[in-house]
Structures are given as C-alpha cells and as structure tokens.
Design a protein around this motif. Structure first.
Motif, mmCIF file in Angstrom:
data_model
loop_
_atom_site.group_PDB
_atom_site.id
_atom_site.type_symbol
_atom_site.label_atom_id
_atom_site.label_comp_id
_atom_site.label_asym_id
_atom_site.label_seq_id
_atom_site.Cartn_x
_atom_site.Cartn_y
_atom_site.Cartn_z
ATOM 1 N N LEU A 1 -10.410 -2.254 -1.126
ATOM 2 C CA LEU A 1 -9.160 -2.084 -0.392
ATOM 3 C C LEU A 1 -7.941 -2.020 -1.317
ATOM 4 O O LEU A 1 -6.951 -1.356 -1.003
ATOM 5 C CB LEU A 1 -8.992 -3.231 0.620
ATOM 6 C CG LEU A 1 -7.850 -3.109 1.635
ATOM 7 C CD1 LEU A 1 -7.984 -1.820 2.442
ATOM 8 C CD2 LEU A 1 -7.828 -4.322 2.549
ATOM 9 N N ARG A 2 -7.999 -2.688 -2.462
ATOM 10 C CA ARG A 2 -6.871 -2.672 -3.395
ATOM 11 C C ARG A 2 -6.771 -1.358 -4.181
ATOM 12 O O ARG A 2 -5.814 -1.169 -4.932
ATOM 13 C CB ARG A 2 -6.982 -3.842 -4.379
ATOM 14 C CG ARG A 2 -6.735 -5.207 -3.784
ATOM 15 C CD ARG A 2 -6.797 -6.314 -4.826
ATOM 16 N NE ARG A 2 -8.129 -6.460 -5.415
ATOM 17 C CZ ARG A 2 -8.502 -5.977 -6.597
ATOM 18 N NH1 ARG A 2 -7.634 -5.329 -7.356
ATOM 19 N NH2 ARG A 2 -9.733 -6.164 -7.040
ATOM 20 N N GLU B 1 -7.015 8.540 3.834
ATOM 21 C CA GLU B 1 -6.107 8.310 2.713
ATOM 22 C C GLU B 1 -6.375 9.307 1.588
ATOM 23 O O GLU B 1 -5.448 9.784 0.927
ATOM 24 C CB GLU B 1 -6.246 6.880 2.192
ATOM 25 C CG GLU B 1 -5.197 6.502 1.164
ATOM 26 C CD GLU B 1 -5.262 5.045 0.785
ATOM 27 O OE1 GLU B 1 -4.247 4.339 0.973
ATOM 28 O OE2 GLU B 1 -6.334 4.595 0.299
ATOM 29 N N ARG C 1 0.822 -1.208 0.000
ATOM 30 C CA ARG C 1 0.000 0.000 0.000
ATOM 31 C C ARG C 1 0.856 1.258 0.000
ATOM 32 O O ARG C 1 0.568 2.218 -0.708
ATOM 33 C CB ARG C 1 -0.961 -0.001 1.196
ATOM 34 C CG ARG C 1 -1.983 1.098 1.099
ATOM 35 C CD ARG C 1 -3.254 0.826 1.883
ATOM 36 N NE ARG C 1 -4.355 1.517 1.241
ATOM 37 C CZ ARG C 1 -5.119 1.010 0.306
ATOM 38 N NH1 ARG C 1 -4.908 -0.219 -0.113
ATOM 39 N NH2 ARG C 1 -6.098 1.714 -0.233
ATOM 40 N N HIS D 1 -8.817 4.720 -0.523
ATOM 41 C CA HIS D 1 -9.817 3.804 0.019
ATOM 42 C C HIS D 1 -10.573 4.392 1.212
ATOM 43 O O HIS D 1 -11.734 4.078 1.432
ATOM 44 C CB HIS D 1 -9.130 2.495 0.432
ATOM 45 C CG HIS D 1 -10.018 1.532 1.155
ATOM 46 N ND1 HIS D 1 -11.160 0.990 0.590
ATOM 47 C CD2 HIS D 1 -9.958 1.034 2.416
ATOM 48 C CE1 HIS D 1 -11.737 0.185 1.463
ATOM 49 N NE2 HIS D 1 -11.045 0.202 2.583
ATOM 50 N N THR D 2 -9.915 5.230 1.974
ATOM 51 C CA THR D 2 -10.540 5.845 3.148
ATOM 52 C C THR D 2 -10.515 7.363 3.021
ATOM 53 O O THR D 2 -9.794 7.922 2.180
ATOM 54 C CB THR D 2 -9.805 5.454 4.437
ATOM 55 O OG1 THR D 2 -8.471 6.024 4.394
ATOM 56 C CG2 THR D 2 -9.707 3.941 4.582
#
Length: 206
Positions: free
Chosen positions: A185-186, A194, A151, A190-191
C-alpha cells in the motif's frame, strides 16, 4: 512480458486496458550471477528455453555503473540478442532498483540520485535497442505514509519524476514507459486503477 505492466506513451501510442496482447518472454534476472556474459544467457534463452522475447533486468546492466561501461555492456547485449534472434522488449528495474524508494524517497538528494539513475537507464535502454524502460514508481516511508493526504502528494511527486523520465525516454527513441503495480500500500502504483491514472498523467507530460 508486458502483459502485467502498464505503459505510458512517449509519443507513439497509448495502451489501454484490453488492448495489450500476451506473448511469452523471459526476464534476464534468472541469469544474475550464473551467466554474466550476454552471449551466454542469450544462448540459454534461445536454445534451451526456446524463447525469442526478453526483458533485460537492471541487475544485468546496472545504471549505477559508469555510463561508458553501461553503454559498452548495452551494446554487447544488443549484439548477442541479434546473433541469437532475440527481441529486446524492455529494460526493467531488478532487485537492486526495487530496494530503493526511487521517486518517493524522503530525502531530496536521494530522489535526485534516483532520477539520475532512471535517466541513465533510459539511455541504456535506447542503446540496447529496447522499446521501453520501466520500474515501480516509488515507495513511501512509514512516516511519510502516515501524514495527511500522503497518497495524493506521493502520486503527484511520482508523476513529476516519471514525466521527466518519459520526456528523455522519447528523445532516446523509446516508445513508452512501463510501471509495475505492487501489492504494498505504501508503494505506487498499488492498484490497477492507480496504475492507469499514473500512465495517463505521465503521458500528458510527455
């Protein structure tokens, strides 16, 4: 429109959490394969929806088209929106763009093509009078995602890719780059945290 996306500035302003207001708009993806000509969907947006703010999908004006065709179509979009009193908020990747890994493809040549796609997109956005261009930043393959520190490596690669795009976007007169947080998630971002981190990192490069 704009409320759920996170924007990296290209020189004019940096948007922070709590600063972005909400205004009703519509993405032109609803018109794909239904109303092809911008004057047709602009008429629907203005007269049937009663909306004056839109986000143009890259499925409506595809950056993979020859550049002269894309720019001619961008001008038609601009003219149609002006006629119907519609403001173009942004140019954003559609279904076609989302089917690609963009900044995080495992293959360097495909990543290079994705960068060319994004750079053409910011040129198209500028030609149609949009304030910004945006997309989700990219997707890791399953094998790449399973590697140690995947990540962090992917995040740095996305920052480099989109930092380059943001510099060119500034030259084309855009105010900021938008990123779409995704539930996968990949994918990056994603958040919310982030997303904010990506925005800040890209902003520092542009």
């Amino acid at each position: 429109s704009g409320g759920t996306n996170r924007g990296a500035n290209t020189g004019s302003h940096f948007f922070t959490r709590g600063e972005i207001g909400m205004e009703l708009g519509v993405n032109t993806v609803f018109a794909i394969k239904r109303w092809i000509d911008p004057y047709e969907w602009a008429n629907v947006v203005a007269k049937e929806f009663g909306v004056t703010l839109i986000q143009i999908s890259t499925d409506s004006v595809d950056p993979n088209w020859p550049l002269d065709v894309s720019l001619r179509w961008a001008q038609r979009v601009k003219d149609a929106c002006q006629q119907f009193g519609i403001t173009i908020h942004s140019f954003f990747n559609g279904f076609g763009g989302y089917l690609n890994s963009l900044a995080l493809n495992d293959d360097v040549e495909i990543r290079s093509h994705a960068l060319k796609w994004a750079l053409k997109a910011v040129k198209i956005a500028g030609a149609m009078g949009a304030k910004s261009f945006g997309a989700y930043a990219g997707a890791m393959s399953v094998s790449a995602f399973q590697k140690p520190h995947a990540r962090a490596f992917a995040f740095d690669r996305a920052v480099e890719f989109w930092g380059h795009v943001a510099v060119v976007a500034k030259h084309e007169g855009l105010s900021y780059i938008l990123f779409e947080p995704t539930p996968v998630l990949r994918e990056i971002p994603h958040t919310i945290d982030e997303s904010i981190g990506l925005v800040r990192a890209v902003s520092r490069l542009s």
